[in-house]
Design a protein around this motif. Structure first.
Motif, PDB file in Angstrom:
ATOM      1  N   LEU A 254      47.254  30.956  43.382  1.00 24.26           N
ATOM      2  CA  LEU A 254      47.290  32.310  42.812  1.00 24.26           C
ATOM      3  C   LEU A 254      48.070  33.281  43.687  1.00 24.26           C
ATOM      4  CD1 LEU A 254      43.625  32.577  41.515  1.00 24.26           C
ATOM      5  CD2 LEU A 254      45.681  31.802  40.298  1.00 24.26           C
TER       6      LEU A 254
ATOM      7  N   ASP B  67      43.887  35.063  38.338  1.00 25.91           N
ATOM      8  CA  ASP B  67      43.582  33.800  37.664  1.00 25.91           C
ATOM      9  C   ASP B  67      44.878  33.096  37.258  1.00 25.91           C
ATOM     10  OD1 ASP B  67      44.463  35.031  35.194  1.00 25.91           O
ATOM     11  OD2 ASP B  67      42.452  35.856  34.933  1.00 25.91           O
ATOM     12  N   ALA B  68      44.732  31.889  36.749  1.00 28.06           N
ATOM     13  CA  ALA B  68      45.900  31.072  36.404  1.00 28.06           C
ATOM     14  C   ALA B  68      46.724  31.704  35.287  1.00 28.06           C
ATOM     15  CB  ALA B  68      45.451  29.663  36.018  1.00 28.06           C
ATOM     16  N   ALA B  69      46.085  32.360  34.334  1.00 33.62           N
ATOM     17  CA  ALA B  69      46.830  33.001  33.247  1.00 33.62           C
ATOM     18  C   ALA B  69      47.718  34.120  33.790  1.00 33.62           C
ATOM     19  CB  ALA B  69      45.869  33.539  32.185  1.00 33.62           C
ATOM     20  N   ALA B  70      47.199  34.905  34.710  1.00 35.75           N
ATOM     21  CA  ALA B  70      47.997  35.968  35.319  1.00 35.75           C
ATOM     22  C   ALA B  70      49.146  35.372  36.137  1.00 35.75           C
ATOM     23  CB  ALA B  70      47.118  36.857  36.196  1.00 35.75           C
TER      24      ALA B  70
ATOM     25  N   ARG C 145      50.698  32.519  35.555  1.00 38.75           N
ATOM     26  CA  ARG C 145      51.719  32.041  34.614  1.00 38.75           C
ATOM     27  C   ARG C 145      52.529  33.205  34.061  1.00 38.75           C
ATOM     28  NH1 ARG C 145      47.447  28.730  33.212  1.00 38.75           N
ATOM     29  NH2 ARG C 145      46.892  30.037  31.438  1.00 38.75           N
ATOM     30  N   ARG C 146      51.869  34.309  33.716  1.00 40.21           N
ATOM     31  CA  ARG C 146      52.575  35.486  33.192  1.00 40.21           C
ATOM     32  C   ARG C 146      53.483  36.081  34.262  1.00 40.21           C
ATOM     33  NH1 ARG C 146      55.389  37.662  29.547  1.00 40.21           N
ATOM     34  NH2 ARG C 146      55.129  39.881  29.266  1.00 40.21           N
TER      35      ARG C 146
ATOM     36  N   LEU D 202      48.552  42.657  35.034  1.00 35.24           N
ATOM     37  CA  LEU D 202      48.186  41.370  35.629  1.00 35.24           C
ATOM     38  C   LEU D 202      47.039  41.503  36.623  1.00 35.24           C
ATOM     39  CD1 LEU D 202      51.721  39.848  36.266  1.00 35.24           C
ATOM     40  CD2 LEU D 202      50.209  39.522  34.304  1.00 35.24           C
TER      41      LEU D 202
END
Length: 97
Positions: free
Chosen positions: A50, A13-16, A18-19, A83
């Motif tokens: 992604l 996902d987008a949060a992963a 970004r991290r 992640l």
């Protein structure tokens, strides 16, 4: 003999993503200084937000092992399982001419 790798990271996902970008970005200045790391190029894909790819070339297998053990990369590798990325590593060899 040099060692070339293509490492593909499919992030969930987008949060992963970004991290991942933050972790790898923090490691890149140290990677640029590693003896034996000849090339280390992270990539993104305009068609797949992604997906992350890293193309890396090392002088030899021991240089790659030193790269993975270096503090900045070791931190990245410690965080990577959290992640939940699907990781695929391809070792490349030159095509005989």
């Amino acid at each position: 003999m040099t060692l070339a790798l293509v490492v593909r990271f499919d992030l969930p996902d987008a949060a992963a993503a970004r991290r991942f970008d933050a972790l790898l970005g923090a490691a890149l200045p140290a990677v640029a200084q590693e003896p034996g790391t000849l090339l280390y190029l992270p990539h993104t894909s305009p068609s797949d937000p992604l997906l992350r790819l890293v193309y890396a070339v090392y002088t030899d297998h021991p240089a790659h092992e030193r790269h993975n053990a270096a503090p900045a990369m070791a931190e990245f590798l410690r965080e990577l399982p959290g992640l939940e990325a699907v990781v695929r590593v391809e070792e490349l060899v030159p095509t005989p001419s």
